[in-house]
Motif scaffolding. Sequence first.
Motif, PDB file in Angstrom:
ATOM      1  N   PHE A   8       0.735  -1.344  -0.037  1.00 32.07           N
ATOM      2  CA  PHE A   8      -0.069   0.103  -0.105  1.00 32.07           C
ATOM      3  C   PHE A   8       0.906   1.152   0.038  1.00 32.07           C
ATOM      4  O   PHE A   8       2.025   1.469   0.570  1.00 32.07           O
ATOM      5  CB  PHE A   8      -0.641   0.042   1.191  1.00 32.07           C
ATOM      6  CG  PHE A   8      -2.265  -0.815   1.096  1.00 32.07           C
ATOM      7  CD1 PHE A   8      -3.435  -0.292   1.068  1.00 32.07           C
ATOM      8  CD2 PHE A   8      -2.064  -2.091   1.460  1.00 32.07           C
ATOM      9  CE1 PHE A   8      -4.410  -1.268   1.045  1.00 32.07           C
ATOM     10  CE2 PHE A   8      -3.159  -3.242   1.165  1.00 32.07           C
ATOM     11  CZ  PHE A   8      -4.334  -2.531   1.093  1.00 32.07           C
ATOM     12  N   GLY A   9       0.423   2.223  -0.765  1.00 31.47           N
ATOM     13  CA  GLY A   9       0.817   3.468  -0.533  1.00 31.47           C
ATOM     14  C   GLY A   9      -0.042   4.362   0.017  1.00 31.47           C
ATOM     15  O   GLY A   9      -1.283   4.371  -0.236  1.00 31.47           O
ATOM     16  N   VAL A  10       0.470   5.354   0.797  1.00 32.92           N
ATOM     17  CA  VAL A  10      -0.524   6.570   1.287  1.00 32.92           C
ATOM     18  C   VAL A  10      -0.124   7.797   0.837  1.00 32.92           C
ATOM     19  O   VAL A  10       1.096   8.234   1.132  1.00 32.92           O
ATOM     20  CB  VAL A  10      -0.548   6.324   2.824  1.00 32.92           C
ATOM     21  CG1 VAL A  10      -1.306   7.301   3.519  1.00 32.92           C
ATOM     22  CG2 VAL A  10      -0.828   4.906   3.463  1.00 32.92           C
ATOM     23  N   ILE A  11      -1.041   8.371   0.425  1.00 34.22           N
ATOM     24  CA  ILE A  11      -0.660   9.883  -0.178  1.00 34.22           C
ATOM     25  C   ILE A  11      -1.535  10.876   0.759  1.00 34.22           C
ATOM     26  O   ILE A  11      -2.712  10.857   0.760  1.00 34.22           O
ATOM     27  CB  ILE A  11      -1.174  10.072  -1.535  1.00 34.22           C
ATOM     28  CG1 ILE A  11      -0.405   9.199  -2.673  1.00 34.22           C
ATOM     29  CG2 ILE A  11      -1.111  11.496  -1.908  1.00 34.22           C
ATOM     30  CD1 ILE A  11      -0.696   9.395  -3.866  1.00 34.22           C
ATOM     31  N   GLY A  12      -0.689  11.672   1.548  1.00 34.46           N
ATOM     32  CA  GLY A  12      -1.481  12.319   2.584  1.00 34.46           C
ATOM     33  C   GLY A  12      -1.186  11.723   3.962  1.00 34.46           C
ATOM     34  O   GLY A  12      -1.352  10.708   4.290  1.00 34.46           O
ATOM     35  N   PHE A  13      -0.207  12.510   5.051  1.00 33.62           N
ATOM     36  CA  PHE A  13       0.103  11.909   5.998  1.00 33.62           C
ATOM     37  C   PHE A  13       0.036  12.818   7.288  1.00 33.62           C
ATOM     38  O   PHE A  13       0.870  13.090   8.189  1.00 33.62           O
ATOM     39  CB  PHE A  13       1.796  11.500   6.017  1.00 33.62           C
ATOM     40  CG  PHE A  13       2.140  10.615   6.928  1.00 33.62           C
ATOM     41  CD1 PHE A  13       1.676   9.189   6.733  1.00 33.62           C
ATOM     42  CD2 PHE A  13       3.032  10.761   7.876  1.00 33.62           C
ATOM     43  CE1 PHE A  13       2.071   8.119   7.814  1.00 33.62           C
ATOM     44  CE2 PHE A  13       3.470   9.803   8.801  1.00 33.62           C
ATOM     45  CZ  PHE A  13       2.948   8.486   8.467  1.00 33.62           C
ATOM     46  N   GLY A  14      -1.372  13.570   6.950  1.00 34.82           N
ATOM     47  CA  GLY A  14      -1.613  14.287   8.090  1.00 34.82           C
ATOM     48  C   GLY A  14      -2.160  13.379   9.404  1.00 34.82           C
ATOM     49  O   GLY A  14      -2.023  12.064   9.268  1.00 34.82           O
ATOM     50  N   ALA A  15      -3.069  14.135   9.966  1.00 33.54           N
ATOM     51  CA  ALA A  15      -3.853  13.249  11.039  1.00 33.54           C
ATOM     52  C   ALA A  15      -4.476  12.148  10.633  1.00 33.54           C
ATOM     53  O   ALA A  15      -4.306  11.103  11.318  1.00 33.54           O
ATOM     54  CB  ALA A  15      -4.441  14.171  12.163  1.00 33.54           C
ATOM     55  N   TRP A  16      -5.403  12.252   9.555  1.00 34.46           N
ATOM     56  CA  TRP A  16      -6.163  11.101   9.137  1.00 34.46           C
ATOM     57  C   TRP A  16      -5.265  10.193   8.447  1.00 34.46           C
ATOM     58  O   TRP A  16      -5.527   8.929   8.395  1.00 34.46           O
ATOM     59  CB  TRP A  16      -7.044  11.494   8.634  1.00 34.46           C
ATOM     60  CG  TRP A  16      -8.362  10.570   8.460  1.00 34.46           C
ATOM     61  CD1 TRP A  16      -9.098  10.438   7.070  1.00 34.46           C
ATOM     62  CD2 TRP A  16      -9.069  10.001   9.295  1.00 34.46           C
ATOM     63  NE1 TRP A  16     -10.318   9.439   7.407  1.00 34.46           N
ATOM     64  CE2 TRP A  16     -10.027   9.119   8.708  1.00 34.46           C
ATOM     65  CE3 TRP A  16      -9.103   9.708  10.729  1.00 34.46           C
ATOM     66  CZ2 TRP A  16     -10.943   8.332   9.359  1.00 34.46           C
ATOM     67  CZ3 TRP A  16      -9.678   8.733  11.349  1.00 34.46           C
ATOM     68  CH2 TRP A  16     -10.739   7.921  10.799  1.00 34.46           C
ATOM     69  N   GLY A  17      -4.117  10.774   7.680  1.00 36.88           N
ATOM     70  CA  GLY A  17      -3.312   9.733   6.762  1.00 36.88           C
ATOM     71  C   GLY A  17      -2.705   9.019   7.719  1.00 36.88           C
ATOM     72  O   GLY A  17      -2.265   7.892   7.453  1.00 36.88           O
ATOM     73  N   LYS A  18      -2.188   9.331   8.796  1.00 36.99           N
ATOM     74  CA  LYS A  18      -1.535   8.586   9.891  1.00 36.99           C
ATOM     75  C   LYS A  18      -2.615   7.409  10.381  1.00 36.99           C
ATOM     76  O   LYS A  18      -1.949   6.122  10.502  1.00 36.99           O
ATOM     77  CB  LYS A  18      -0.992   9.429  11.070  1.00 36.99           C
ATOM     78  CG  LYS A  18       0.238  10.215  10.641  1.00 36.99           C
ATOM     79  CD  LYS A  18       0.351  11.052  11.889  1.00 36.99           C
ATOM     80  CE  LYS A  18       1.841  12.227  11.466  1.00 36.99           C
ATOM     81  NZ  LYS A  18       1.299  13.175  10.763  1.00 36.99           N
ATOM     82  N   VAL A  73      -5.714   7.558  -0.685  1.00 31.38           N
ATOM     83  CA  VAL A  73      -5.476   9.079  -1.007  1.00 31.38           C
ATOM     84  C   VAL A  73      -6.158   9.873   0.399  1.00 31.38           C
ATOM     85  O   VAL A  73      -7.456   9.771   0.459  1.00 31.38           O
ATOM     86  CB  VAL A  73      -6.036   9.516  -2.265  1.00 31.38           C
ATOM     87  CG1 VAL A  73      -6.287  11.119  -2.386  1.00 31.38           C
ATOM     88  CG2 VAL A  73      -5.486   8.780  -3.387  1.00 31.38           C
ATOM     89  N   VAL A  74      -5.502  10.435   1.151  1.00 26.50           N
ATOM     90  CA  VAL A  74      -5.946  11.062   2.123  1.00 26.50           C
ATOM     91  C   VAL A  74      -5.422  12.579   2.396  1.00 26.50           C
ATOM     92  O   VAL A  74      -4.576  12.819   3.143  1.00 26.50           O
ATOM     93  CB  VAL A  74      -5.613  10.258   3.553  1.00 26.50           C
ATOM     94  CG1 VAL A  74      -6.643  10.637   4.696  1.00 26.50           C
ATOM     95  CG2 VAL A  74      -5.576   8.861   3.285  1.00 26.50           C
ATOM     96  N   VAL A  75      -6.012  13.262   1.320  1.00 24.77           N
ATOM     97  CA  VAL A  75      -5.627  14.581   1.206  1.00 24.77           C
ATOM     98  C   VAL A  75      -6.891  15.436   1.367  1.00 24.77           C
ATOM     99  O   VAL A  75      -7.937  15.009   1.280  1.00 24.77           O
ATOM    100  CB  VAL A  75      -4.951  14.832  -0.026  1.00 24.77           C
ATOM    101  CG1 VAL A  75      -3.431  14.081  -0.283  1.00 24.77           C
ATOM    102  CG2 VAL A  75      -5.760  14.596  -1.116  1.00 24.77           C
ATOM    103  N   PRO A  76      -6.658  16.970   1.464  1.00 24.36           N
ATOM    104  CA  PRO A  76      -7.719  17.882   1.379  1.00 24.36           C
ATOM    105  C   PRO A  76      -8.741  17.754   0.125  1.00 24.36           C
ATOM    106  O   PRO A  76      -8.179  17.148  -0.756  1.00 24.36           O
ATOM    107  CB  PRO A  76      -7.127  19.264   1.481  1.00 24.36           C
ATOM    108  CG  PRO A  76      -5.773  19.050   2.135  1.00 24.36           C
ATOM    109  CD  PRO A  76      -5.501  17.545   1.686  1.00 24.36           C
ATOM    110  N   SER A  77      -9.760  17.924   0.508  1.00 26.22           N
ATOM    111  CA  SER A  77     -10.866  17.578  -0.660  1.00 26.22           C
ATOM    112  C   SER A  77     -10.890  18.000  -1.887  1.00 26.22           C
ATOM    113  O   SER A  77     -10.997  17.331  -2.911  1.00 26.22           O
ATOM    114  CB  SER A  77     -12.300  17.886   0.099  1.00 26.22           C
ATOM    115  OG  SER A  77     -12.565  17.237   1.115  1.00 26.22           O
TER     116      SER A  77
END
Length: 347
Positions: A8-18, A73-77
């Motif tokens: 898996f790759g995770v794009i976006g590592f803010g609070a919810w991305g973590k 994908v866990v980035v701003p809308s």
Amino acid sequence: MTPSPLRFGVIGFGAWGKCHAGAIHNTAGAEVAAIAAKSENTCAEGRQLYPDAAVYSDYRQLLDQADIDVVHVVVPSYLHFDIAKSVLESGKHLLLEKPMCLTISECQALNQLAQEKQLQLAVGHELRLSSLWSRVKQEIDSGAIGEPQYALVELSRKPYRLGADGWRYDIDRVGNWILEEPIHFFDLARWYLSSAGKPTSLYATANSRQAGHPELQDNFSAIVNFDGGKYAVVSQSLSMFEHHQTAKVAGTEGSLWASWSGAMDRTRHPSFFLKASNGETVREIPIEKITGEIFELEDQVAMLIDAIQNGKPLSATAEDGMWSVGMCLAAQKSVDTGQPIKMTDII
């Protein structure tokens, strides 16, 4: 033979991305293979937490990594469409956080692209996987309350977090606040009343306690109409405290009442219950597995693995994601105009 873990790759590592990365790490058959983060600080945190993962400051570098199977994908809308489109074009399966996109045309374009590429496109309506909220659906489908006629999904909570660079309080980047959390409740209401078919119309109202910012709607309610006079009420207040969600469904032969409460949405120690009544007696339905958004993320990873490896259905498809966006857009239009909105004018 046991299949190799999906990478898996995770794009976006803010609070919810973590939280997404943690869910991948905790799920059998999955591993965090790459992270794309915005700042050097979050990149450094990614390297510290996941030393075996490649960490990039540009998500395009992650997509160039050939051995990535799935991308969250866990980035701003406002970034969802462009990044999700790039993920699918790179040939990788996709879990896209809600809202799927900010427009119906963008949702449709992603759905078409996923079909053309024969890739899984799951939308992050993780409440469908909850041991609590999904049990409500199971009770409905079992006929426990007869034909469902009415659903209420309601949340009272403390104000939203600002988000990185304050994006969640910038209407140009968030789209609208109905797309933020009420989108989950529209999805549940539509799911619970699925026997009534597609929503036909919607009326909504909202207000703000923030002087000079009527677009930041702290209090919001909507009525969603279905054929045959069936309807749902979706309501939220951000002017409250902690995090308290309720769902109630009334049918021709009984009713259901589900409740979840915690200090915040990510608490690991919530209180919750589900009760059912046939009109004469009330019974409490035991929920054996702890429920909450952080736990459902792990279920979501397992669901996606099963869909990719075994062809099992997704819990929330691109079609579901598009309908959730459509109901939110109709609600915002109703708030702005003061008029009910036909869903055929939106989707």
